[in-house]
Design a protein around this motif. Sequence first.
Motif, short mmCIF file in Angstrom:
data_model
loop_
_atom_site.label_atom_id
_atom_site.label_comp_id
_atom_site.label_asym_id
_atom_site.label_seq_id
_atom_site.Cartn_x
_atom_site.Cartn_y
_atom_site.Cartn_z
N ASN A 30 0.96 -1.16 -0.01
CA ASN A 30 0.05 0.10 0.12
C ASN A 30 0.82 1.35 -0.05
O ASN A 30 2.03 1.18 -0.16
N ASP A 31 0.40 2.50 -0.06
CA ASP A 31 0.93 3.71 -0.16
C ASP A 31 1.85 3.98 1.13
O ASP A 31 2.96 4.51 1.07
N GLN A 32 1.58 3.21 2.12
CA GLN A 32 2.46 3.26 3.54
C GLN A 32 3.67 2.49 3.38
O GLN A 32 4.58 2.45 4.39
N GLY A 33 3.95 1.64 2.41
CA GLY A 33 4.75 0.69 2.32
C GLY A 33 4.44 -0.64 3.21
O GLY A 33 5.54 -1.35 3.22
N ARG A 34 3.16 -0.80 3.63
CA ARG A 34 2.76 -2.05 4.19
C ARG A 34 2.54 -3.19 3.56
O ARG A 34 1.85 -2.96 2.22
N GLU A 41 -3.46 -6.05 6.60
CA GLU A 41 -1.84 -5.76 6.74
C GLU A 41 -1.43 -6.97 7.35
O GLU A 41 -1.71 -7.66 8.10
N ASP A 59 11.31 -3.86 4.73
CA ASP A 59 11.21 -2.62 4.63
C ASP A 59 11.91 -1.69 3.39
O ASP A 59 11.15 -1.06 2.81
N ASP A 63 10.12 0.09 0.29
CA ASP A 63 10.61 1.13 -0.16
C ASP A 63 10.92 1.37 -1.34
O ASP A 63 10.77 2.25 -2.44
N GLN A 76 0.84 -2.59 -6.45
CA GLN A 76 -0.43 -1.96 -5.89
C GLN A 76 -1.76 -2.47 -6.43
O GLN A 76 -2.75 -2.20 -6.03
#
Length: 167
Positions: A30-34, A41, A59, A63, A76
């Motif tokens: 997702n947009d938060q990198g999760r 999640e 992580d 990223d 995505q």
Amino acid sequence: MFDEIMEKFEGSPSQQAVIRLLLERGFSVNDQGRVVSGGIEIPNTGIAREADVDRRVVDSTTDAILDDEELRRIFQNISSIPSLMDLAPVLDLSVLTVEVADADEPGIVATVTSKLADAGISIRQTISEDPEFTDDPKLYIITDEPIPGDLLNDLSNLEFVRRITIA
């Protein structure tokens, strides 16, 4: 496409392991990198444990995915589908696995499913692995009933078939 994605991480076998896991399971970023499956999640520690890498590798991989427009679009929009393959023994279903010489050849799914339909065998699910995302793509067909031996022989004799297994 799979090779192109893996090339972007060629300097890091650990990140490649994470990418392979995300693709195999149909996990999104997702947009938060999760890492997510639908809206759920998945903790990076769980991804790291499954891929046998450090959590920080997950992580850095997410990223890198978000920093690359092409990877972002892929990860995505990827999603998983439920498979009956593991449930087949519990539900008394049969799983036909077809391995082919050239997965890019047109008409493989149509030919195999037509032969099953002509024999009156009901198909519950068909899963065709994408040759762009796997090194040895297979066609899986889950049926309501066992496939008779003569039909298995007929399918095995198709020129594009390398091997057939039934479970």
